[in-house]
Design a protein around this motif. Structure first.
Motif, PDB file in Angstrom:
ATOM      1  N   ASP A   1      -9.662  -1.000  -8.123  1.00  0.00           N
ATOM      2  CA  ASP A   1      -9.122  -1.062  -9.478  1.00  0.00           C
ATOM      3  C   ASP A   1      -7.599  -0.962  -9.477  1.00  0.00           C
ATOM      4  O   ASP A   1      -6.919  -1.690 -10.216  1.00  0.00           O
ATOM      5  N   ASP A   2      -7.063  -0.073  -8.659  1.00  0.00           N
ATOM      6  CA  ASP A   2      -5.604   0.063  -8.600  1.00  0.00           C
ATOM      7  C   ASP A   2      -4.976  -1.182  -7.980  1.00  0.00           C
ATOM      8  O   ASP A   2      -3.916  -1.647  -8.420  1.00  0.00           O
TER       9      ASP A   2
ATOM     10  N   ARG B   1      -5.428   5.776   7.523  1.00  0.00           N
ATOM     11  CA  ARG B   1      -6.237   5.201   6.453  1.00  0.00           C
ATOM     12  C   ARG B   1      -6.666   3.800   6.844  1.00  0.00           C
ATOM     13  O   ARG B   1      -5.882   3.018   7.386  1.00  0.00           O
TER      14      ARG B   1
ATOM     15  N   ASP C   1      -2.719   1.780  -4.333  1.00  0.00           N
ATOM     16  CA  ASP C   1      -3.670   2.313  -3.362  1.00  0.00           C
ATOM     17  C   ASP C   1      -4.635   1.191  -2.996  1.00  0.00           C
ATOM     18  O   ASP C   1      -5.513   0.823  -3.774  1.00  0.00           O
TER      19      ASP C   1
ATOM     20  N   ASP D   1       0.844  -1.190   0.000  1.00  0.00           N
ATOM     21  CA  ASP D   1       0.000   0.000   0.000  1.00  0.00           C
ATOM     22  C   ASP D   1       0.881   1.242   0.000  1.00  0.00           C
ATOM     23  O   ASP D   1       2.011   1.222   0.501  1.00  0.00           O
TER      24      ASP D   1
ATOM     25  N   THR E   1      -7.040   1.129  -1.044  1.00  0.00           N
ATOM     26  CA  THR E   1      -8.444   1.531  -0.870  1.00  0.00           C
ATOM     27  C   THR E   1      -9.158   1.664  -2.216  1.00  0.00           C
ATOM     28  O   THR E   1     -10.361   1.905  -2.251  1.00  0.00           O
ATOM     29  N   ASP E   2      -8.416   1.486  -3.301  1.00  0.00           N
ATOM     30  CA  ASP E   2      -8.963   1.573  -4.657  1.00  0.00           C
ATOM     31  C   ASP E   2      -8.918   0.177  -5.278  1.00  0.00           C
ATOM     32  O   ASP E   2      -7.857  -0.295  -5.681  1.00  0.00           O
TER      33      ASP E   2
END
Length: 417
Positions: A145-146, A169, A140, A114, A142-143
């Motif tokens: 797709d990433d 986070r 990331d 991360d 929290t994404d």
């Protein structure tokens, strides 16, 4: 010394297990507290006995670099609290991470991390591992797709913190673990901020959990240590390779003893830290000097809903971005009287630090900006002092920032009152 897996499953309470698991006073002449075994080596009854130990055909102790009876009680307790099969205690949190990585990874392997990690962890991955042919991809978490983009590269391992240092986070452990396992990767979670009192990543699908035991597990600012827990087969490999000859990062017997002492009050301390931190987060959110507050327990904050699913409380860390950037951050820190300017966390004392110039100085300015670590970001580890006293100190420092906002004089020129 007793069998260190004894008593497992007999009690459900976390504090009860932290106090009693893995030790029977009757095995040590009635000593209520596990002894500190200050020895570097161990005697064998016969040559055959020693050979069997070296071949791994029987359990026992050979040499203090890899295992000590005091350490074994500690490892049994922290593994049980985290819901893991086995644990390994080492000399620091960074040692726990590095011993694990050097054991499980080889040149050519890929690791996905991360983008927000403790500064030295980030440096280990992005500057340390890469020197030895291990590839590192930053994403990331929290994404989705990433994360999917990075996992498509087929990593051997993924690593993240939740809540993350320093901006708290929150990452969905179950979702990331499911995606990572589908890609064939092991999942390692740094659970230092939450502790097993509030969050147990293995219950949500993680394979390995690491801690800087220096922090909440020890709880008194008087030791440096780390732990890693997980499946016994993996932990045995880390002990036999990552600890024994790759790092040699042995925990001292007295440090193991101090950690055992810290575990006895862990649940009580974390509950107090968390209650006070929630009150301070609310105070910060209402103050005009504060641009943004990061605390998983604040309704509407990013990650709040995920935190409620995977945590039973929100912890003792709060971060905030002060309006006014670097100068406001320095002015706030220099006005504190009760709180201590220091870079650790989880101690009885309230500790405050400035990530941009301290723990995350290993990030470039561009990396800090990209990862939400502003120049005015302040991280507060709320201690065990009485809440009214903590509130008063933080409030007067915030008021000083508001009253002097826009002043020409730099707070760097000021002397603490």
């Amino acid at each position: 010394m007793t069998d260190h897996t004894s008593n497992r499953g007999r009690w459900s309470g976390l504090s009860t297990r932290a106090i009693h698991l893995g030790y029977d006073p009757a095995s040590e002449q009635g000593a209520l507290t596990p002894p500190v075994f200050m020895t570097s080596t161990y005697a064998f009854e016969t040559a055959e006995d020693g050979a069997a130990l070296f071949r791994g055909e029987k359990e026992g102790y050979i040499y203090g670099r890899t295992k000590n009876p005091t350490q074994s009680v500690l490892e049994a307790r922290i593994a049980d609290l985290e819901g893991a099969e086995a644990g390994l205690a080492v000399a620091s949190g960074m040692a726990a991470i590095s011993a694990t990585l050097w054991t499980l990874l080889s040149a050519g392997d890929l690791v996905v991390i991360d983008h927000t990690l403790y500064g030295n962890s980030y440096a280990l991955f992005t500057r340390g591992l890469t020197r030895f042919g291990i590839r590192v991809e930053v994403a990331d978490f929290t994404d989705p797709d990433d994360l999917a983009r990075a996992l498509a590269l087929r990593p051997a391992l993924v690593h993240f913190e939740t809540p993350a240092n320093p901006n708290l986070r929150v990452i969905d452990i179950a979702a990331v673990s499911a995606q990572a396992h589908a890609a064939g990767a092991l999942v390692m979670v740094d659970n230092t901020f939450a502790t097993p009192v509030l969050q147990r990543p293995i219950e949500h699908g993680a394979d390995l959990v690491v801690h800087s035991a220096t922090k909440f597990l020890g709880g008194h600012g008087d030791l440096i240590a780390g732990v890693v827990v997980g499946a016994k087969a993996i932990i045995d490999r880390i002990r036999g390779h990552g600890l024994r000859y790759l790092t040699g990062a042995t925990i001292a017997p007295l440090t193991a003893f101090l950690l055992l002492r810290g575990l006895k009050t862990l649940e009580l301390r974390v509950e107090r830290h968390s209650a006070s931190a929630a009150a301070i987060a609310a105070l910060l959110a209402d103050h005009p000097a504060v641009r943004r507050v990061d605390y998983p327990g604040l309704p509407g904050s990013p990650g709040h809903d995920i935190a409620r699913r995977q945590m039973s409380g929100f912890g003792g860390l709060v971060s905030c971005e002060l309006d006014g950037g670097l100068e406001a951050g320095i002015r706030f820190m220099n006005r504190l009287v009760l709180a201590t300017r220091a870079v650790s966390l989880g101690d009885a004392e309230t500790l405050v630090q400035h990530p941009a110039s301290m723990t995350h100085a290993t990030y470039s300015a561009e990396e800090r900006a990209r990862h939400g670590i502003g120049d005015g970001l302040i991280r507060l580890s709320i201690g065990l002092e009485n809440l009214p006293d903590i509130r008063e100190d933080i409030l007067q420092a915030l008021d000083a920032v508001t009253q002097t906002r826009g002043a020409v004089k730099s707070p760097l020129q000021e002397v603490r009152p």
